[in-house]
Design an enzyme around this catalytic site. Structure first.
Site, mmCIF file in Angstrom:
data_model
loop_
_atom_site.group_PDB
_atom_site.id
_atom_site.type_symbol
_atom_site.label_atom_id
_atom_site.label_comp_id
_atom_site.label_asym_id
_atom_site.label_seq_id
_atom_site.Cartn_x
_atom_site.Cartn_y
_atom_site.Cartn_z
ATOM 1 N NE ARG A 163 -3.815 0.349 2.193
ATOM 2 C CZ ARG A 163 -4.900 0.176 2.943
ATOM 3 N NH1 ARG A 163 -4.983 0.744 4.137
ATOM 4 N NH2 ARG A 163 -5.907 -0.551 2.510
ATOM 5 C CE LYS A 173 -11.764 -0.383 0.775
ATOM 6 N NZ LYS A 173 -11.896 -0.809 2.189
ATOM 7 C CE LYS A 189 -6.910 -5.616 6.586
ATOM 8 N NZ LYS A 189 -8.277 -5.240 6.132
#
Length: 748
Positions: free
Chosen positions: A265, A455, A280
């Site tokens: 990111r 997402k 995650k």
């Protein structure tokens, strides 16, 4: 409903002459098309009309934006001049300035919401009229529309910078010129505590209104306050990794133990030097089954070497300045785990997710955090279809920036999500409960709950549908209209005289009501002091002891903290500004209490709850205080909609199938009686067939009705009161008939 009717219903009357003349253009288009065959002169005339209308709408938006800019700059100058006067204490004059600026900023916020709706409805109107043109004439004028949209950015109008500036000034007025304590950058720590997370979709028509409602209660969180906020500061881009078998996708969708999601990111423009490597893990085994998000930072030029295993975890730790042993161990553990996953699972870039995020949170206070993601876009990063998208096997595409809507990307490589995503994160390990205003927002017509929305799962399921064994449940929801009818006065509105309304009430009136309550509390405190002086002068020592003991238990009424009713001092009890009081629902104060206070606010109450006898026993005997005892304010009970989870639909289906199973059993019995019995058995079989048919029809009706209840979140009963009872009566009747015919036939 026809769009012309929708347009008329959404017109803001003071601006009615600046909207697209939809009906006039439509009638002219239809009249020319019906009168004769469409020709080049008609096409030139139509394009000229569209350009004139675009100029009218676009110039109006430009003027209103300049007007908003001027008004906000004026508020900034006034508040800056007040701050530079050197008045450390808040006197009556400065307090009036802050109150006046607060009201002005609120009016500006309402105007921003109106301008956002104006832009949105005109954007849709131009799309509709071009669509009708293409349908009636057989031509394609969409490319002309794209050029005009780009000229005035009508398809990409954002008000993030304006909202952030209003938020900053609102917060300044809230604090009466004081400064927020706490580090804004602390909001970036996502791993320090356990959170309850929920996700909601928001229709584009409601995005600005939802932002404004949240802004009344929480400020916009700006991580870097050392520079002016820019539109690019809200951009977030994440590159998700997976393999050819989509093992990470399947694990996350099935919520397998230890399932991973790995993404790279970066924040802001694509030239950002910092890349965050995140992982995650669902029910991480090294944390006794707790879910966790880990991340560390790399420089952009280091990312390819890290992916290929050339940059070791020890080298990463060595590049970190002032690294503590704990940070070194944690970074080493995360980097080693991610590189192991890359090697064992053969991970590669699959999908990029872009969006602009507005975060709402009190700086340094992580109990409640809201984030609103708009302009969400999914872009392919893979090579699975043999198309080269990343030269030299780079970790991301280099031909894509943050310039939404990415019109240069081919349609097969891009998906623009139609809604915004609101995510609520509430700290749960300390028993934090959501404030009342947030509960009302989430129960309102403005949001649509989508449990466990992801997402990455959504983007991957769109591009690689044929390769995936499972698809998310919410895909069917995307094609439905998530807008709901307004059932109450919650939200922003305008009166018949176009004055701002918050939850159906005048905002200024709510402010005045709050002021009157503050005055009443101050009067109570002063009168209580006079009561104490009066009691000291009495000769009755027993009464003195009784009344003083009663007053000592309520000494918070006489404390300096209580008398400091403004939010400027840090010693003001936060519980005085709780959101669960109906009388302060429009306040711009902190939304919930940070500590247990003696001034517990019940629903609709400002003062502590006491029984009648206690009030009579503790009430000061002086006549000076007789007239200031507050009357509890009762809150009207409102019917609350029932939140329905997706599993309720499956439960409805299982119930329907159970009824059909019973019908099949009954039908089997009836067919046996018809085929292998005598005349009496045939009569009984016919009766059972009729009951089975009626039961199947009834089950189908109940199934459809319950489905309608779930889709519309009906508050009526979901259980079946009469069905089982009627079924029992019919079965008993059929059995009685069978016995009667059998014994009657035998007797004859």
């Amino acid at each position: 409903m026809k769009f012309g009717v929708t347009l008329k219903e959404n017109v803001f009357d003071p601006w009615r002459f600046d909207y697209l003349s939809y009906d006039s253009v439509k009638m002219d288009l239809k009249a020319r098309q019906l009168d004769h065959k469409w020709n080049s002169a008609d096409e030139a005339h139509f394009k000229q009309i569209i350009e004139i209308e675009f100029d009218k709408v676009g110039n109006f938006i430009t003027r209103k934006q300049a007007e908003l800019e001027t008004r906000i700059s004026y508020c900034e100058r006034v508040l800056t001049s007040v701050a530079n006067t050197g008045l450390a204490s808040i006197n009556e004059q400065t307090s009036q300035v802050y109150t006046s600026m607060n009201e002005t900023l609120t009016e500006i916020l309402f105007d921003v919401n109106d301008l956002s709706k104006f832009t949105r409805i005109n954007y849709l109107a131009f799309q509709k009229i071009i669509k009708k043109h293409d349908k009636w004439t057989g031509l394609d004028a969409r490319h002309e529309l794209v050029n005009l949209f780009q000229k005035y950015e009508l398809d990409n109008q954002r008000f993030d910078v304006v909202i952030v500036r209003i938020s900053t000034l609102h917060d300044l007025c809230r604090l009466r010129g004081g400064q927020r304590t706490g580090d804004s950058a602390a909001g970036g720590d996502q791993n320090a505590f356990e959170r309850a997370t929920a996700k909601y979709w928001i229709h584009p028509d409601n995005i600005t209104e939802v932002k404004a409602i949240i802004l009344f209660h929480l400020p916009v969180l700006v991580f870097n306050q050392q520079k002016d906020y820019e539109a690019s500061d809200s951009a977030i881009s994440s590159v998700y990794y997976d393999n050819d078998n989509f093992d990470l996708y399947t694990g996350r969708l099935q919520r397998d133990e230890g399932a991973e999601a790995i993404r790279f990111r970066f924040y802001g423009p694509e030239t950002s030097p910092n890349i965050f490597i995140e992982r995650k893990t669902h029910h991480a085994p090294w944390l006794d089954g707790a879910s966790v998000k880990d991340r560390f930072r790399l420089k952009e030029h280091q990312v390819n070497n890290f992916v290929r295993g050339k940059l070791t975890p020890n080298q990463i730790v060595g590049d970190i300045k002032n690294c503590t042993p704990e940070q070194a161990d944690e970074t080493n553990f995360i980097a080693s785990g991610i590189q192991t996953s890359f090697k064992e699972k053969q991970l590669q870039p699959i999908l990029r997710v872009f969006y602009n995020r507005t975060a709402f949170q009190l700086p340094g206070d992580q109990r409640l955090r809201l984030s609103l993601d708009t302009d969400m876009t999914f872009i392919r990063e893979d090579h699975l279809d043999a198309k080269l998208r990343r030269p030299n096997n780079n970790w991301r595409r280099t031909d894509i920036g943050i310039d939404y809507p990415f019109s240069y990307v081919t349609e097969r490589d891009i998906l623009r999500f139609p809604y915004a995503v609101l995510e609520t994160k509430i700290q749960t390990h300390l028993g934090q409960e959501p404030p009342q205003w947030l509960t009302r927002l989430l129960d309102s017509h403005l949001v649509h709950e989508v449990p466990r929305f992801s997402k990455y799962l959504h983007g991957a399921s769109h591009f690689f549908k044929e390769q995936l064994p499972l698809l998310p449940w919410w895909l069917s929801e995307v094609s439905t209209d998530i807008r709901k009818e307004r059932t109450d006065q919650f939200g922003l509105g305008r009166s018949k005289s176009f004055k701002p309304l918050l939850d159906g009430k005048y905002y200024r009136a709510q402010v005045e009501q709050r002021k009157s309550l503050d005055v009443g509390r101050t009067s109570l405190a002063v009168s209580t002091r006079l009561s104490v002086d009066h009691l000291k002068s009495t000769d009755n020592q027993n009464d003195l002891v009784l009344d003083m003991s009663a007053l000592s238990k309520h000494d918070h009424f006489m404390s300096a903290d209580f008398l400091n009713l403004g939010p400027s001092g840090s010693s003001t009890p936060n519980s005085m500004f709780r959101r669960d009081s109906a009388t302060v629902s429009a306040s711009l104060l902190p939304p919930y209490s940070s500590e247990k206070s003696s001034l517990r606010s019940g629903v609709g109450r400002i003062f502590p709850r006491r029984n009648k006898d206690d009030v009579e026993a503790r009430r000061p005997s002086s006549p000076l205080t007789a007239h200031v005892v507050p009357t509890p304010i009762k809150k009207k009970d409102k019917e609350k909609k029932v939140k329905i989870e997706p599993k309720a639909f499956f439960a409805n289906e299982r119930t329907f199938i159970s009824w059909l199973q019973f019908c099949a059993l009954l039908l089997t019995t009836a067919l046996n009686l018809l085929n292998f019995g005598d005349n009496v058995s045939r009569v009984s079989g016919a009766v059972f067939i009729a009951i089975a048919a009626l039961l199947a029809i009834y089950a189908q009706i109940r199934y459809q009705y319950r489905g309608w209840q779930l889709r519309h979140q009906s508050t009526k009963r979901y259980d079946d009161v009469w069905g089982p009872a009627v079924l029992c009566v019919l079965l008993v009747g059929a059995l009685v008939l069978n016995f009667y015919l059998r014994f009657g036939h035998t007797a004859l």
